[in-house]
Design an enzyme around this catalytic site. Structure first.
Site, mmCIF file in Angstrom:
data_model
loop_
_atom_site.group_PDB
_atom_site.id
_atom_site.type_symbol
_atom_site.label_atom_id
_atom_site.label_comp_id
_atom_site.label_asym_id
_atom_site.label_seq_id
_atom_site.Cartn_x
_atom_site.Cartn_y
_atom_site.Cartn_z
ATOM 1 N N ASP A 29 6.888 32.968 23.153
ATOM 2 C CA ASP A 29 6.799 33.335 21.947
ATOM 3 C C ASP A 29 6.789 34.197 21.599
ATOM 4 O OD1 ASP A 29 9.465 33.115 20.128
ATOM 5 O OD2 ASP A 29 7.820 34.034 19.046
ATOM 6 N N ILE A 30 6.128 35.937 21.155
ATOM 7 C CA ILE A 30 4.997 37.012 20.574
ATOM 8 C C ILE A 30 4.562 36.493 19.100
ATOM 9 C CG2 ILE A 30 6.727 38.881 18.746
ATOM 10 C CD1 ILE A 30 5.898 40.763 21.395
ATOM 11 N N ASN A 84 18.968 29.248 16.637
ATOM 12 C CA ASN A 84 19.654 30.222 15.541
ATOM 13 C C ASN A 84 20.250 30.574 16.031
ATOM 14 O OD1 ASN A 84 16.650 29.236 14.661
ATOM 15 N ND2 ASN A 84 15.593 30.699 14.979
ATOM 16 N N GLY A 90 19.033 32.677 10.684
ATOM 17 C CA GLY A 90 18.115 33.273 10.759
ATOM 18 C C GLY A 90 18.203 33.348 12.572
ATOM 19 N N GLN A 91 18.824 34.073 12.818
ATOM 20 C CA GLN A 91 18.809 34.377 14.262
ATOM 21 C C GLN A 91 18.861 36.109 14.577
ATOM 22 O OE1 GLN A 91 22.361 33.861 16.718
ATOM 23 N NE2 GLN A 91 21.576 34.887 18.544
ATOM 24 N N HIS A 97 19.097 32.247 23.024
ATOM 25 C CA HIS A 97 17.993 31.461 23.307
ATOM 26 C C HIS A 97 17.203 30.020 22.535
ATOM 27 C CE1 HIS A 97 17.417 34.284 20.042
ATOM 28 N NE2 HIS A 97 16.377 33.271 19.561
ATOM 29 N N LEU A 98 17.056 29.591 23.272
ATOM 30 C CA LEU A 98 16.614 28.243 23.105
ATOM 31 C C LEU A 98 15.162 27.817 22.568
ATOM 32 C CD1 LEU A 98 17.279 25.138 22.227
ATOM 33 C CD2 LEU A 98 16.535 24.609 24.534
ATOM 34 N N HIS A 99 14.842 27.755 21.500
ATOM 35 C CA HIS A 99 13.177 28.001 20.717
ATOM 36 C C HIS A 99 13.130 26.286 21.277
ATOM 37 C CE1 HIS A 99 12.981 31.464 18.300
ATOM 38 N NE2 HIS A 99 14.545 30.999 18.205
#
Ligand code: 5GP
Length: 104
Positions: A29-30, A84, A90-91, A97-99
């Protein structure tokens, strides 16, 4: 228009890629929210969990297996796995995508 994650998959924009196979890509993640913050992204452009189809169940299971493999590879002592879902959930990026938030 393709999502930012599809652009990363197509190498149109750069990312720190940790893993890739025919079904998914894993990037850092950036803007990490933990010491290790990975995004596990299916190559199939599903906008969110809300748009999942019955036939996507294997793919979703696969993302969790990749998460397990990544956590093991990175020697994490514990982690959180989060989807999310929707703007109110919160998306921000509407490509599923899975965090993986990892802790040592
Ligand atoms: P969401 O809020 O949609 O569940 O999560 C989107 C995540 O993507 C955020 O944690 C954000 O930091 C990350 N992100 C947004 N743009 C980029 C990008 O261009 N590259 C990478 N590696 N991560 C991004």
């Amino acid at each position: 228009m393709s999502s930012i994650f599809t652009k990363i998959i197509n190498r149109e924009i750069p990312a720190n890629i940790e893993f890739e196979d025919e079904k998914c890509i894993v990037i850092h993640d950036i803007n990490p929210k933990a010491s290790i913050h990975l995004l596990i992204i299916p190559k199939k452009e599903i906008p969110s969990i809300m748009e999942l189809e019955d036939g996507d169940s294997d793919l979703i299971g696969y993302l969790f297996l990749i998460a397990r493999n990544m956590a093991s590879k990175m020697d994490l002592d514990g982690y959180r796995l989060i989807f999310n879902v929707g703007e109110k959930g919160g998306q921000e990026i509407f490509h599923l995508h899975l965090h993986l938030l990892g802790f040592k």
